[in-house]
Design an enzyme around this catalytic site. Structure first.
Site, PDB file in Angstrom:
ATOM      1  N   GLU A  38      17.526   3.363  -2.252  1.00  0.00           N
ATOM      2  CA  GLU A  38      16.995   2.044  -2.638  1.00  0.00           C
ATOM      3  C   GLU A  38      16.571   2.024  -4.102  1.00  0.00           C
ATOM      4  OE1 GLU A  38      15.763  -1.176  -1.401  1.00  0.00           O
ATOM      5  OE2 GLU A  38      17.387  -0.844   0.015  1.00  0.00           O
ATOM      6  N   GLY A  56      17.485 -11.292   4.330  1.00  0.00           N
ATOM      7  CA  GLY A  56      16.552 -11.954   3.417  1.00  0.00           C
ATOM      8  C   GLY A  56      15.316 -12.528   4.074  1.00  0.00           C
ATOM      9  N   THR A  95       0.832  -1.209   0.000  1.00  0.00           N
ATOM     10  CA  THR A  95       0.000   0.000   0.000  1.00  0.00           C
ATOM     11  C   THR A  95       0.866   1.258   0.000  1.00  0.00           C
ATOM     12  OG1 THR A  95      -0.124  -0.328   2.378  1.00  0.00           O
ATOM     13  CG2 THR A  95      -2.061  -0.949   1.112  1.00  0.00           C
ATOM     14  N   ASP A  96       2.138   1.127   0.413  1.00  0.00           N
ATOM     15  CA  ASP A  96       2.946   2.355   0.577  1.00  0.00           C
ATOM     16  C   ASP A  96       3.183   3.088  -0.738  1.00  0.00           C
ATOM     17  OD1 ASP A  96       4.879   0.456  -0.276  1.00  0.00           O
ATOM     18  OD2 ASP A  96       6.344   0.963   1.291  1.00  0.00           O
ATOM     19  N   GLY A 114      12.790 -10.736   5.099  1.00  0.00           N
ATOM     20  CA  GLY A 114      11.660  -9.828   4.948  1.00  0.00           C
ATOM     21  C   GLY A 114      11.495  -8.924   6.156  1.00  0.00           C
ATOM     22  N   LEU A 115      12.572  -8.764   6.946  1.00  0.00           N
ATOM     23  CA  LEU A 115      12.503  -7.899   8.129  1.00  0.00           C
ATOM     24  C   LEU A 115      13.285  -6.608   7.905  1.00  0.00           C
ATOM     25  CD1 LEU A 115      12.923 -10.589  10.935  1.00  0.00           C
ATOM     26  CD2 LEU A 115      10.817  -9.705   9.921  1.00  0.00           C
ATOM     27  N   SER A 116      13.566  -6.336   6.618  1.00  0.00           N
ATOM     28  CA  SER A 116      14.192  -5.068   6.246  1.00  0.00           C
ATOM     29  C   SER A 116      15.613  -4.897   6.742  1.00  0.00           C
ATOM     30  CB  SER A 116      13.341  -3.900   6.763  1.00  0.00           C
ATOM     31  OG  SER A 116      12.607  -3.409   5.726  1.00  0.00           O
ATOM     32  N   SER A 148      32.393  -5.071   7.461  1.00  0.00           N
ATOM     33  CA  SER A 148      31.336  -5.587   8.337  1.00  0.00           C
ATOM     34  C   SER A 148      31.881  -6.718   9.202  1.00  0.00           C
ATOM     35  CB  SER A 148      30.160  -6.110   7.506  1.00  0.00           C
ATOM     36  OG  SER A 148      30.533  -7.313   6.866  1.00  0.00           O
ATOM     37  N   ASP A 203       9.439   0.770   5.091  1.00  0.00           N
ATOM     38  CA  ASP A 203      10.479   0.137   5.911  1.00  0.00           C
ATOM     39  C   ASP A 203      11.321   1.173   6.656  1.00  0.00           C
ATOM     40  OD1 ASP A 203       9.447  -2.083   4.714  1.00  0.00           O
ATOM     41  OD2 ASP A 203      11.073  -2.301   3.276  1.00  0.00           O
TER      42      ASP A 203
HETATM   43  C1  GLA Z   1       9.011  -4.098   0.810  1.00  0.00           C
HETATM   44  C2  GLA Z   1       9.231  -2.647   0.423  1.00  0.00           C
HETATM   45  C3  GLA Z   1       8.203  -1.732   1.089  1.00  0.00           C
HETATM   46  C4  GLA Z   1       6.786  -2.234   0.892  1.00  0.00           C
HETATM   47  C5  GLA Z   1       6.693  -3.725   1.208  1.00  0.00           C
HETATM   48  C6  GLA Z   1       5.343  -4.291   0.873  1.00  0.00           C
HETATM   49  O1  GLA Z   1       9.283  -4.296   2.167  1.00  0.00           O
HETATM   50  O2  GLA Z   1      10.527  -2.233   0.791  1.00  0.00           O
HETATM   51  O3  GLA Z   1       8.354  -0.423   0.602  1.00  0.00           O
HETATM   52  O4  GLA Z   1       6.334  -1.955  -0.401  1.00  0.00           O
HETATM   53  O5  GLA Z   1       7.671  -4.483   0.534  1.00  0.00           O
HETATM   54  O6  GLA Z   1       4.370  -3.780   1.711  1.00  0.00           O
END
Ligand code: GLA
Length: 386
Positions: A164, A126, A39-40, A128-130, A71, A176
């Site tokens: 990004e 990897g 949605t962002d 999905g936790l940014s 690192s 994120d």
């Molecule tokens: C990734 C992207 C975010 C967002 C999500 C989905 O995490 O970095 O900007 O679009 O996917 O909600």
């Protein structure tokens, strides 16, 4: 999962690599998105929270337009870059995150004279936790201080997004970095991605006998390629055909008209975004009026929408979600961009052991990789540590 170095160990490691003390240490966390997926970039609503795992950088300014980064993970040594020759094509591995931030700051007119940087992170890569945004936000926060740029959070959000989008090459939105920069202990960040208006919404998990379990499926994903960009393109097409600036401008009532105007697949993509925006608003209201025990059905509906309409789930994520629910979770959904990564399950604390066991068993039976399963709580956002 790796455990983080203490601040003293990080400073000692910096001294060992670079021969002097760092000017300071900065931290920025990873995030879990409670609800509001894809949605962002449609200028809609999201409700993520920062987690206790973070990227930490020890940094010292240099004056010779050279950036040296290293690192505590990975097997390469110090990577040196001449800022006069900064190029995305030459940046390798994780170094593109700090270098992308330098690029975006420089483009915005901030004078970055050069620096030495040591990175440590316990945000799983990897999952999905940014993990990448955690690095970018730690570097952005450090440079904002060290270069006396004094940029407000809204600018830091947009600059890390530019890093990004145009340096790393992932067409992602602003969720994120907003979570990483704005997060607060005990709260989720309710963000309007159109104007960056943000409100903290209390997420009283422990007080209500609840916990959030992350199930990292170990299915790796990348948002620089394929699915993420094509979903974004479908959304842009949907908005164009519907004659609105962004899908945020459509309501549930507009869906009947959209069904007649859009091709079947684009319609489902649009329906996900429009219903997901509504679910975020419902979740915020429910959290405020009733508390977290009542948001389970919204989490479940969000997952179904991502699985069936947006088609960004995968067999492992679906199995994690269904099994967690069957073993006592109040609600569960995949979190993040999709195509792999992690699911979250909202559970009564006493169900933690049964849910963990059921998911581990189900993955074993299906022949999938062993998932990493751990709890997260809403934590503080980016900050200077020392
Ligand atoms: C990734 C992207 C975010 C967002 C999500 C989905 O995490 O970095 O900007 O679009 O996917 O909600």
């Amino acid at each position: 999962m790796t455990s983080p170095l203490s601040t003293a160990d990080l400073q000692a490691a910096f001294r060992e690599r670079f021969g002097s003390d760092p000017d300071g240490v900065w931290a920025a966390p990873g995030r879990v998105n409670l609800i509001g997926e894809h949605t962002d970039y449609n200028e809609g609503f999201v409700l993520p929270f920062a987690i206790g795992m973070s990227a930490r950088v020890a940094v010292s300014l240099r004056t010779d337009r050279t950036v040296r980064v290293v690192s505590t993970f990975g097997n390469h040594g110090v990577v040196s870059t001449d800022l006069n020759k900064l190029s995305a094509a030459d940046a390798k591995g994780w170094t593109k995150y700090p270098l992308g931030v330098v690029w975006a700051f420089t483009e915005a007119g901030v004078d970055v004279p050069g620096f030495d940087l040591l990175l440590d992170s316990d945000v799983p890569l990897g999952a999905g936790l940014s993990s990448s945004h955690a690095i970018e936000c730690a570097v952005a926060t450090a440079l904002n201080d060290l270069c006396a740029a004094d940029l407000p959070v809204e600018r830091l959000v947009l600059l890390t997004q530019r890093a990004e989008n145009f340096f790393v090459g992932a067409p992602t939105g602003i969720m994120d970095q907003s979570a990483s920069l704005r997060g607060r202990e005990g709260a989720a960040v309710f963000l309007d991605c159109r104007d960056q208006h943000a409100e903290l919404v209390p997420l009283a998990l422990a007080e209500n006998g609840l916990a959030i379990l992350v199930i990292d499926t170990k299915v790796s994903h990348s948002h620089s390629t394929g699915g993420y960009a094509s979903r974004r393109a479908s959304c842009e097409l949907g908005a164009e055909v519907m004659g609105v600036k962004a899908l945020r401008d459509l309501t549930l009532d507009d869906l009947a008209e959209a069904a007649g105007l859009l091709d079947e697949e684009t319609f489902r993509r649009v329906r996900h975004v429009v219903t997901e925006d509504a679910r975020v608003l419902d979740t915020v209201e429910t959290l405020r009026d009733k508390g977290p025990a009542d948001i389970g059905a919204l989490l479940d509906a969000s997952h179904a929408s991502m699985r069936d309409d947006f088609e960004i789930s995968c067999a492992e994520l679906d199995l994690a979600v269904e099994t967690a629910r069957g073993a006592g979770a109040i609600g569960a959904r995949m979190t993040g961009g999709g195509f792999g990564g992690a699911a979250i399950a909202l559970i009564p604390v006493e169900q933690e052991a049964p849910v963990r066991a059921a998911v581990a068993d189900a993955f074993r039976a299906a022949g999938y990789k062993e998932p990493d399963i751990f709890t997260v709580t809403p934590a503080e956002g980016a900050r200077r540590v020392i």
